[in-house]
Design a protein around this motif. Sequence first.
Motif, PDB file in Angstrom:
ATOM      1  N   ASN A 374       0.755  -1.146   0.097  1.00  7.55           N
ATOM      2  CA  ASN A 374      -0.026  -0.206   0.004  1.00  7.55           C
ATOM      3  C   ASN A 374       0.678   1.129  -0.006  1.00  7.55           C
ATOM      4  O   ASN A 374       0.715   2.089   0.936  1.00  7.55           O
ATOM      5  N   SER A 398      -7.325   6.132  -3.326  1.00 11.95           N
ATOM      6  CA  SER A 398      -7.541   4.562  -2.893  1.00 11.95           C
ATOM      7  C   SER A 398      -7.890   4.516  -1.341  1.00 11.95           C
ATOM      8  O   SER A 398      -8.642   3.859  -1.168  1.00 11.95           O
ATOM      9  N   ASP A 399      -7.198   5.299  -0.471  1.00  9.58           N
ATOM     10  CA  ASP A 399      -7.571   5.259   0.902  1.00  9.58           C
ATOM     11  C   ASP A 399      -9.044   5.591   0.904  1.00  9.58           C
ATOM     12  O   ASP A 399      -9.944   5.120   1.922  1.00  9.58           O
TER      13      ASP A 399
END
Length: 640
Positions: A374, A398-399
Motif C-alpha cells: 500500500n 485509494s484510501d
Amino acid sequence: ESESESESDESDDESAGAAVGGRTSAGEAETDDSDDGEAWDDLSFDPFEEEEGPSNVVLGNEIDEYGSQVIDAATVYKLIQRCTGDEPPSGRFLKDVVLMFAYFCGSGLAFVRLLTRRFVRVTKVPEDLSEQEQEVWKRKTMLPRMLRVTNVLKVWMDVHPRLFQRSPEVVDAVRTFVRDCLEPASTQLAGNVLAHLQRKLSEELTAPPPKHRLHKCPKVKMSSAKLKNVTRDEFSLDQLHPLEAARQITLIDERLYRAIQPDECLQQSWTKRNKAELAPNVLAMIKQFCDLGLWVVTQLVSEKNIEKRAGRLSKAIHIAYECVRLKNWNGAMAVLSGLQNSAVYRLRNTWALLPSSAWDMWEEIQPTFRCDENFAALRSALKESSPPAVPYLGMFLSDLTFIDSETNFVDENPHLVNFVKIRYVAGIIEHMAFFVSQPYCLEPVPKLQTLLLSLRFIPEPELFQASVACESRRSRPSADTAGKKPKSPSKQGSWIQFAKRDKEADTRAPSTGSLPRKKKKWYRSLRRSSAPGSQPSSEDLNNIKLSSSDSAAKEADSDGAAVGTSGGGGAMKALPGRAPSVRQQAAARAASSPNSSRSKLKECSESRSSSADLRGRAESLELDPATHAKSAPKEGSHDE
C-alpha cells in the motif's frame, strides 16, 4: 409556523432523499415524519438537550484537546449539540462535523434546517424563570449558544464554498434563516453572516497561490523565447531541459491540486455519473497525470533511432528525478508510469544504451514508488516531507475508496452516526490540504506550461504496435549495443524493475569495477601474462588469494602457482599467517608423491625431450601413447 415547518421538512426530504433521523437500506439518512413531526411541534421537547446515554452517544478511548473522550458514534442531534452547547467544541470535532455533513444529513438544505431547529430552541426562554433570572439566562446561556450556531454556519461556508456557488437553493435557505430567526435576535450577528455569505459567493475558487516572499526564485533554465515557434505537434522531450521541465510540471500539478475542494473527495464523487459536475478538479488532475504518462510513452516509441530513443529515455528518468527533488510525487509518478508501460519496458536494446548516470537516478527513485504494501515507501517519504509538496493523488483516492466502503451508521443502532469513519475521512482530507499550505518559490514559464497542458500522444491501444515497430519481439542486441550489457526488464508485483545486467547474454570477461583494489592488480597481471587474445576466466579470479600486503604476494612460490592447463586449477602456497586451504593441501600431497603421474608429467614437460622420449615415458606410466602424443609439446617449445 410549526405546520409550515413540517411541510417544508417533508418537501426537502423528498427532494434531497435524506434527512436527520434513521437510515434506509441503501445507507442514506431519511426522515420519519410520523415520529418526528410531533416532537418538533412540541417545543417543550428538545432532542438536542436529551440526556446522554448509550442510546444516543457512544464514547471512545481517545482524549481530545480539552481532555474529554472523543465520540465514536452519536445521533445527529447530539453531534449538533456538541458543536453548539455550553462548552466550546474542539476545533477538530467541529471541522469533522461540518466537513462530513453530507454523510449524515444528505444535503445542504437538510443541514440548514437542522441548524434552524437548533437556533429556535436555544433562543426559547424558559417560562419558569423570573425576569431577573431570564436576563441572566439570556446573557450566560442563550448568547453563547447563538454565537456557536452562527459560528457553525460560517465555518460551513468556509469549508464548502463551492456548495453555495452552485446551489442557489442553499443560499436562499441561509438568507431565510438569517431573516426569520437570526435578525430578530441579533441584528449584528445577522449582518455578519450575510456579509460572510456574500464574500464566499464572490470568492474565486481557482485563485492563484500566493507568491513566495521569503526567498528569490531560481533563474529559469529555458525561457518562453526558445519555445516561441514550437507547436503542439513539434513539442518533444529533446527540446526540454530536465530541471526546468520538472519545475513547470510541479507548478501545474500544484495549481491543479490546490484547486481541489473538500466536497470533491467525499462519497467517491469522482466515480459518479455526474462526476464532471461533482469533482471537476479531481478529474482535471487525473487527466493531466494520464496525459503526461502517455506522452512520455509516445515520445519513446515514436523515435526510430535507437540512440536518440535512449537519450529521450535518459531525459525522462532525469525529469522524474528532479520532480522527486522538488517533492512533486504526483509528477514523478506520472513520468514513471509512462516508463513502466509495457510498450516501453520491453525495449531492451534501448535500456541497454542508458548511461550510468541515468541508472544511478533510476535506482535512487524507483524503490520509493513501488506500490507493494500500500505504497509504504511513498508514505514514508511523504511523512518526512514538509510543505510545499504535491503528493500522489491516486494514493489518497485509494484510501478514500477503501474507507467509504464502511457504513455511515452503526449496524446495531441505525440512529447512531458512525463517527469513527467520519474522523478517518476528515483526517485524510486534512492531510491532503497540509502539503499546499505554502507555495513553491519557482518562476513560471507560460509557453512551456501551455505545451505541457496540451500534450499530443498516440492512443493507448496503438502504443504497443509502435513499440514493436521500434524493436521486434525477437530482436537481438544490435551492432550499436553489441559491446554493452543489455538491461533486462522484469516485473515484481505491479511495478517494473530493470536489472542492470542480463546474466544469460553476458559472455564477456568479468569487469574489474566491482573487484577490490588488490584483486584488480592480480587481474591485470593475469591479462598481461596470458596469451594474446585470451582473457582470464571467472574461475581464475575466484582462485586468486590475496595477502595482507603486496610483498607477501610477491613471495609466493612460482612452482606451485599453476600446474597443468591455464584453466585456473593450479595450486598456490599458503600465505603467511594463514592455514593452507583444502585445494593447496591436495596439490602439495600430489606434488610430493614419488609415484604421482602428475609430477612425472611435469618432469617430462620441463625436460623438453623429443617426441620419442615422451612416448617411452608415457608407456612407463601406463598411458595411451596415441592420446599422449597429441597433447605432447613439440620439440623446442616452451609450454607448461
